[in-house]
Scaffold this motif. Structure first.
Motif, PDB file in Angstrom:
ATOM      1  N   SER A  70       0.853  -1.185   0.000  1.00  0.00           N
ATOM      2  CA  SER A  70       0.000   0.000   0.000  1.00  0.00           C
ATOM      3  C   SER A  70       0.891   1.238   0.000  1.00  0.00           C
ATOM      4  N   ARG A  73       1.402   5.906   4.621  1.00  0.00           N
ATOM      5  CA  ARG A  73       0.288   6.770   5.011  1.00  0.00           C
ATOM      6  C   ARG A  73       0.529   8.244   4.717  1.00  0.00           C
TER       7      ARG A  73
ATOM      8  N   CYS B  27      -4.404  -3.960  -2.072  1.00  0.00           N
ATOM      9  CA  CYS B  27      -4.242  -3.631  -0.653  1.00  0.00           C
ATOM     10  C   CYS B  27      -4.782  -4.750   0.225  1.00  0.00           C
ATOM     11  N   GLU B  34      -3.514   0.175  11.488  1.00  0.00           N
ATOM     12  CA  GLU B  34      -3.569   1.615  11.749  1.00  0.00           C
ATOM     13  C   GLU B  34      -4.346   2.308  10.634  1.00  0.00           C
ATOM     14  N   PRO B  35      -5.110   3.358  10.945  1.00  0.00           N
ATOM     15  CA  PRO B  35      -5.921   4.014   9.911  1.00  0.00           C
ATOM     16  C   PRO B  35      -5.095   4.439   8.692  1.00  0.00           C
ATOM     17  N   ASN B  36      -5.683   4.249   7.517  1.00  0.00           N
ATOM     18  CA  ASN B  36      -5.100   4.704   6.258  1.00  0.00           C
ATOM     19  C   ASN B  36      -3.705   4.162   5.974  1.00  0.00           C
ATOM     20  N   THR B  37      -3.456   2.934   6.429  1.00  0.00           N
ATOM     21  CA  THR B  37      -2.185   2.287   6.082  1.00  0.00           C
ATOM     22  C   THR B  37      -2.404   1.187   5.051  1.00  0.00           C
ATOM     23  N   GLN B  38      -3.672   0.921   4.715  1.00  0.00           N
ATOM     24  CA  GLN B  38      -3.937  -0.108   3.710  1.00  0.00           C
ATOM     25  C   GLN B  38      -4.718   0.511   2.550  1.00  0.00           C
ATOM     26  N   THR B  39      -4.112   1.521   1.948  1.00  0.00           N
ATOM     27  CA  THR B  39      -4.764   2.188   0.821  1.00  0.00           C
ATOM     28  C   THR B  39      -3.739   2.426  -0.283  1.00  0.00           C
ATOM     29  N   CYS B  40      -4.255   2.611  -1.488  1.00  0.00           N
ATOM     30  CA  CYS B  40      -3.403   2.882  -2.643  1.00  0.00           C
ATOM     31  C   CYS B  40      -4.177   3.817  -3.571  1.00  0.00           C
ATOM     32  N   ASP B 149     -11.160   6.994   7.620  1.00  0.00           N
ATOM     33  CA  ASP B 149     -10.159   5.938   7.455  1.00  0.00           C
ATOM     34  C   ASP B 149     -10.588   5.086   6.262  1.00  0.00           C
ATOM     35  N   LEU B 150      -9.728   4.996   5.269  1.00  0.00           N
ATOM     36  CA  LEU B 150     -10.116   4.271   4.045  1.00  0.00           C
ATOM     37  C   LEU B 150      -9.590   2.829   3.997  1.00  0.00           C
TER      38      LEU B 150
END
Lengths: 96, 489, 513
Positions: A70, A73, B27, B34-40, B149-150
């Motif tokens: 990913s 952040r 992803c 943690e919030p927004n750590t698994q997005t692309c 959080d996505l």
């Protein structure tokens, strides 16, 4: 069929656009003209014609269920207009 | 006196599919990051990015549809459901509208406690879609903000929609219990409600009998149902509330727009949720970025064949082949496929389904519960337990001694013989046993008299005394010898 | 040698041989841009240092004896709706002014692999919506042949940059004619490939089922090289088709034998300028003189193209542009101002005791969306979003979108029948040559009708190429359009090259002030 100002106002909410009074007037007029023109397609006999959503005859394109990295952040959030260290921030949406 | 009425319930269940990666990008779907750590860029909906469908998600969805007896479409496509919400980054959800991949299934709901008759609940459809992200209200002082959080955005979801076939809140709960069981048997989802892997919305209204005419009341959608028990409670509450509203206002379906209510489980009440009329104009249209999926009749047949035994079929087999009652088969099947496999091996080897069922439920499952482990982690194999049951069945051990042996096997991972040896259990030779019995008869004339008077049960007291003197005696043998000796007196 | 007028194929050869360095080429073009773009405004952003660094890297590779790509050292201008990693990509919209994508579009990746130098990002109609490049939020691009006239659009910056000698090659995108029309108006060669021929990954979507990236050059041979570089299947775009990419650059110079061309009566009906009609007829005669057979073919549903197009494109656009909402990237309206405005409104309504007004008031989130989008989008983008939202809204879907998709199929079937009889359809690109700036901005429908001859190829997913075929009485270029069956780009390029071997229209250059 022509559009009313009220319809245009309703569509502007659906489209999340805020139009001034002058814009609403102009939009009503212009959309009316365009809609009238596109209604030309009403005269075509489309009985039994399958709608064509895709021009290329392609189907069944998949990827394997594999995890790929990913974005870090900070890189994901960097371009957001309002964010903290962890999240995007927006006006309260609870109950919307 | 309230008017006669029927409660009409339909459910919409969202199930997160057990894939490693998201529906349209790579992803991770791992819970708890943690919030927004698994997005692309794809799941953030950045401009120019395009979705590519996860094959595994489609396969799991087809497997589910096959298990739920749905018709599986040979052609299916993806549609966009357009609405604005900050946790929906593209401002549309990729979903399925008029050509879902499956329709018209059903699930038989039964009640192990037999409070209701078994009922077949029809399914309207099962379709695939992507999940949205999460909005969290920020309580920090002075801030009227939400945080987004996505991580969850783009996670594959399967939506199961029932016909309004459900007639009681209890039935709703039983349906959900059975559905969850089927889905976990299939391995398509972990169905963890706490982690949001299974979410339920309910639609409910009443059909009131007005002197022969049936009047339908407005449909209410109930959300925020965090457990199956909450579903049942909320629906019980709603049915009463709706009847009150009807009797007060006389409102029929169509008189007012469909209402959405949120369930407050702690307070035990539902509350109206804010709902704007325009927000339901989703402007569905085929997603031009995703190509359709075609599946052949052969592939569908193969998917159906691969489903295997479903919980209802397993229950029926346990009852048919091993003579179990409905309650027992339900407990074992509800324990999951691995427990069922353990039972099957145990019952085969022990040659006694009921004995196997008793030990499994009273001993093995209790141990699993106490130790918070799964059957896969249980130290005693079905083969080893079967050996123990053979000894119990043969009278070599009574139930209590058998339990001691099992406890030892569990604790030290030993076999039956070794466990018995470590407990000092050895067989008592026949001469010693006869001598012991004679001694007891001589010491208990009152019991002897009772037995001679025809109360054979009175001999039980002799067995108890024999075990106090020597815990290794076989109670069955003691009984047999004592009765023989008394007879011969 | 005058570098700004050299062809891409010649530049590659000179760089490969060492007669010219990539830095020399890039420097020459940067200087030309520096000198002339202030008046043309074809380029939105040029980063001299970044361009020179790419050129340096190519020269270094050559010095080290490493293999060089097919476009080594050749500057390419890129329409600013294709994502460039770490560099702004604005779509000529205020909305994306602050947006810096963390990824390259697939075509950009392929350019880089081929050793091309991305010399800058070109101007366009905002989100590629328009036919003149007047809808850019960052200035109007002018036609190099006459700065008082439009360059066409929406890829006007790319077409003008090639015509002006800022780069031998450019990338554009074509949704209803946005490559072919500006190519025609600027006197260059431009191609819209078959839908699915070139990956759309990283192209900011306008209408996903119609959009296609394509090349601009000053000759068919140059266009062939660039198409060969960018074409081909991409796993990241599931609508890209897995069909092998021919070596266009090798086959382009081979003339076609027994070429059968068709012309369409509807192309010469009301609205077409006399000069345009005459030039196209003359071009058809040229093909005849080159041995082609000519016949009339019929496209009975062609007259519905604009109507179908202006349903489908706005519908898809209304959804594609919904993501620009001020939450995750791009611009956002001033929140404090927005909140103060809402507070004022609420106070006013409360004072007036207007219960209905209070109930209908936007929430802060909804107002944030609406103000952000009102400020971020220009009038044409708003018009199309409104049109598409309306056509998809409850109760209208069947009459507009579904029916448009049905007529779209009929249009495609017309083409299929025609291509059973002929190899190519030859006709005009635009009804007229370049018109004056500002002439049609207040009349959207007349602007839309400018796409009459081009949007059919997008609806049907066919390839089309636009090449210069003459000049009108005012010295403005006229374009010739060739269309063929899906994946027949090679045929179009060879036919275009045949024409360019027999004529010299494509060699004419505008005099820059």
């Amino acid at each position: 069929m022509s559009l009313t100002r009220e319809e245009v106002e309703k569509v502007s909410l659906l489209a999340r656009l805020r139009l001034s009074e002058a814009e609403l007037d102009q939009m009503t007029r212009q959309l009316g003209t365009i809609v009238e023109y596109v209604e030309l397609i009403a005269e075509v006999d489309t009985t039994g014609v399958e709608p064509m959503a895709h021009v290329a005859d392609v189907a069944n394109v998949f990827r394997d269920d594999e995890v790929r990295p990913s974005l870090p952040r900070d890189e994901a959030l960097r371009g957001a207009p309002n964010h903290d260290d962890e999240c995007y921030r927006v006006p309260a949406v609870m109950g919307d | 006196m309230s008017k006669p009425h029927e409660v009409i319930i339909g459910l919409e269940i969202h199930v997160q599919l057990a894939t490693r990666s998201k529906l349209f990008c790579g992803c991770s779907t791992q819970f708890g990051a943690e919030p927004n750590t698994q997005t692309c860029p794809v799941c953030i909906g950045m401009p120019g990015t395009l979705p590519v469908m996860n094959r595994r998600a489609y396969e799991l969805a087809v497997r589910t549809a096959a298990a739920l007896d749905c018709e599986i479409a040979e052609f299916t496509k993806w549609d966009r459901k357009n609405y604005y919400y900050p946790d929906l980054p593209k401002a549309y959800q990729i979903s399925q509208y008029d050509l879902p991949f499956s329709e018209n299934g059903g699930l038989l709901v039964h009640d192990p406690k037999q409070q209701i008759e078994p009922r077949f609940i029809r399914l309207i459809r099962v379709h695939l879609e992507e999940d949205a992200g999460k909005s969290m209200h920020d309580e920090a002082a002075g801030r009227d903000d939400s945080r987004i959080d996505l991580n969850r955005a783009g996670t594959p979801l399967m939506e199961v929609v029932t016909q309004p076939d459900i007639r009681t809140p209890l039935e709703a709960r039983l349906f959900l219990t059975e559905l969850k069981l089927v889905l976990t048997y299939l391995g398509v989802s972990d169905c963890n409600m706490q982690e949001g892997s299974l979410r339920v919305d309910a639609n409910i209204n009443l059909h009131v009998d007005e002197g022969g005419e049936t009047v339908a009341t407005p449909i209410v959608e109930v959300k925020n149902l965090n457990s199956f028990r909450a579903v049942e409670r909320a629906l019980e509450y709603e049915a009463v509330r709706q009847l009150d509203v009807y009797e007060e206002t006389g409102q029929r379906i169509g008189d007012v727009p469909k209402q959405t209510r949120g369930w407050d489980d702690a307070a035990g009440v539902s509350r109206a949720m804010r709902h704007k009329e325009e927000s339901s104009d989703y402007r569905y249209f085929p997603d031009p970025d995703l190509v359709p999926v075609r599946i052949t009749a052969e592939q569908i047949a193969a998917a159906r064949a691969a489903v295997g035994e479903r919980p209802a079929e397993l229950r029926a087999r346990l009852e048919r082949e091993f003579g179990l009652g409905g309650y027992d088969s339900d407990v074992i099947v509800n324990g999951g496929r691995e427990l069922v496999d353990y039972f099957l091996e145990l019952a085969e080897r022990a040659g006694d389904g009921k004995l196997a069922s008793n030990w499994l439920q009273q001993d093995v499952m209790r141990a699993l519960n106490d130790r918070a482990i799964t059957i896969g982690e249980y130290p005693v194999s079905a083969a080893a337990l079967a050996e123990l049951l053979a000894k119990v069945k043969g009278g070599e051990l009574d139930r209590n001694r058998g339990r001691d042996v099992l406890a030892d096997m569990e604790a030290h991972g030993r076999g039956v013989e070794a466990a018995m040896a470590s407990l000092g259990i050895e067989s008592v030779d026949d001469d010693a046993l006869v001598a012991l019995c004679r001694e007891l008869i001589a010491a208990n004339p009152a019991i002897v008299a009772d037995v001679q008077a025809g109360k054979a049960k009175a001999a039980g007291a002799l067995i108890g005394q024999a075990r106090q003197k020597n815990p290794n005696v076989n109670p069955g043998e003691v009984r047999r010898i004592c009765l023989e000796l008394i007879e011969a007196m | 040698m005058f570098i700004p007028h050299e062809s891409a194929t010649d530049l590659v050869a000179l760089i490969h041989s060492g007669d010219l360095t990539a830095v020399e080429v890039t420097t020459a073009l940067l200087e030309r841009i520096e000198r002339h773009d202030a008046s043309l405004q074809a380029m939105l952003r040029v980063d001299n240092q970044a361009a020179l660094a790419q050129a340096e890297a190519i020269d270094a590779r050559r010095r080290r004896g490493e293999p060089l790509g097919s476009l080594a050292g050749v500057p390419v201008a890129v329409k600013d709706n294709m994502c460039t990693r770490g560099e702004a990509t604005t779509c000529a919209s205020r909305m994306l002014e602050p947006f810096v994508p963390p990824y390259d579009a697939t075509v950009i990746g392929r350019l880089r692999e081929a050793g091309a130098v991305v010399i800058g990002k070109t101007n366009l109609d905002e989100f590629a919506m328009g036919s003149t490049t007047e809808n850019s939020a960052f200035g109007v691009t002018r036609n190099p042949w006459d700065p008082e006239r439009v360059p066409g659009g929406s890829s006007g910056g790319s077409a003008a940059s090639v015509a002006a000698g800022f780069a031998p090659l450019a990338l554009g995108s074509d949704t209803g004619g946005s490559i072919r029309a500006p190519a025609a108006l600027c006197g260059v060669t431009g191609m819209k490939p078959t839908y699915g021929r070139v990956s759309r990954y990283g192209l900011v979507a306008f209408a996903s089922s119609l959009d296609q990236i394509g090349p601009f050059g000053r000759s068919a041979a140059d266009v062939a090289v660039l198409l060969e570089t960018i074409a081909g299947h991409d796993p990241a775009d599931t609508t890209s088709v897995d069909v092998p990419v021919p070596r266009y650059s090798e086959s382009v110079s081979r003339p076609l034998e027994n070429l059968r061309i068709g012309w369409v009566k509807e192309h010469f009906g009301a609205g077409i300028g006399d000069d345009v009609a005459a030039a196209v007829r003359e071009a058809i005669r040229t093909y005849e003189s080159l041995g082609a057979s000519v016949r009339e073919v019929s496209l009975p549903h062609a007259k519905y193209s604009i109507a179908v197009y202006y349903v489908i494109a706005p519908c898809e656009a209304s959804s594609n542009l919904a993501r620009f909402d001020g939450v995750h990237y791009g611009m956002r309206t001033d929140e404090a101002v927005m909140r103060a405005e809402l507070d004022d409104e609420r106070a006013r309504l409360e004072k007036a005791g207007d219960e209905r007004g209070l109930a209908d008031m936007d929430t802060a989130m909804v107002r944030l969306y609406r103000k952000t989008r009102a400020e971020g989008f220009g009038p044409e983008v708003k018009r199309r979003i409104m049109l598409g939202t309306y056509a998809l809204s409850s109760g209208y879907y069947d009459a507009y979108y579904k029916r448009a998709l049905q007529v779209r199929r009929l249009i495609r079937e017309d083409y299929d029948r025609a291509f059973a009889e002929v190899d190519m359809i030859v006709g005009p690109v635009t009804p007229t040559t370049a018109f004056r700036l500002g002439e049609r901005v207040d009349d959207p429908l007349s602007m839309y009708l400018f796409d009459l001859y081009t949007c059919g190829a997008n609806l049907a997913g066919l390839p089309g190429i636009s090449l210069p075929c003459g000049f009108d009485g005012q010295g403005l270029p006229i374009g010739l359009q060739l269309q063929a069956a899906p994946f027949e780009e090679e045929k179009l390029l060879r036919a275009a090259h045949m024409y360019q071997t027999a004529t010299d229209w494509h060699t004419r250059r505008p005099e820059l002030a």
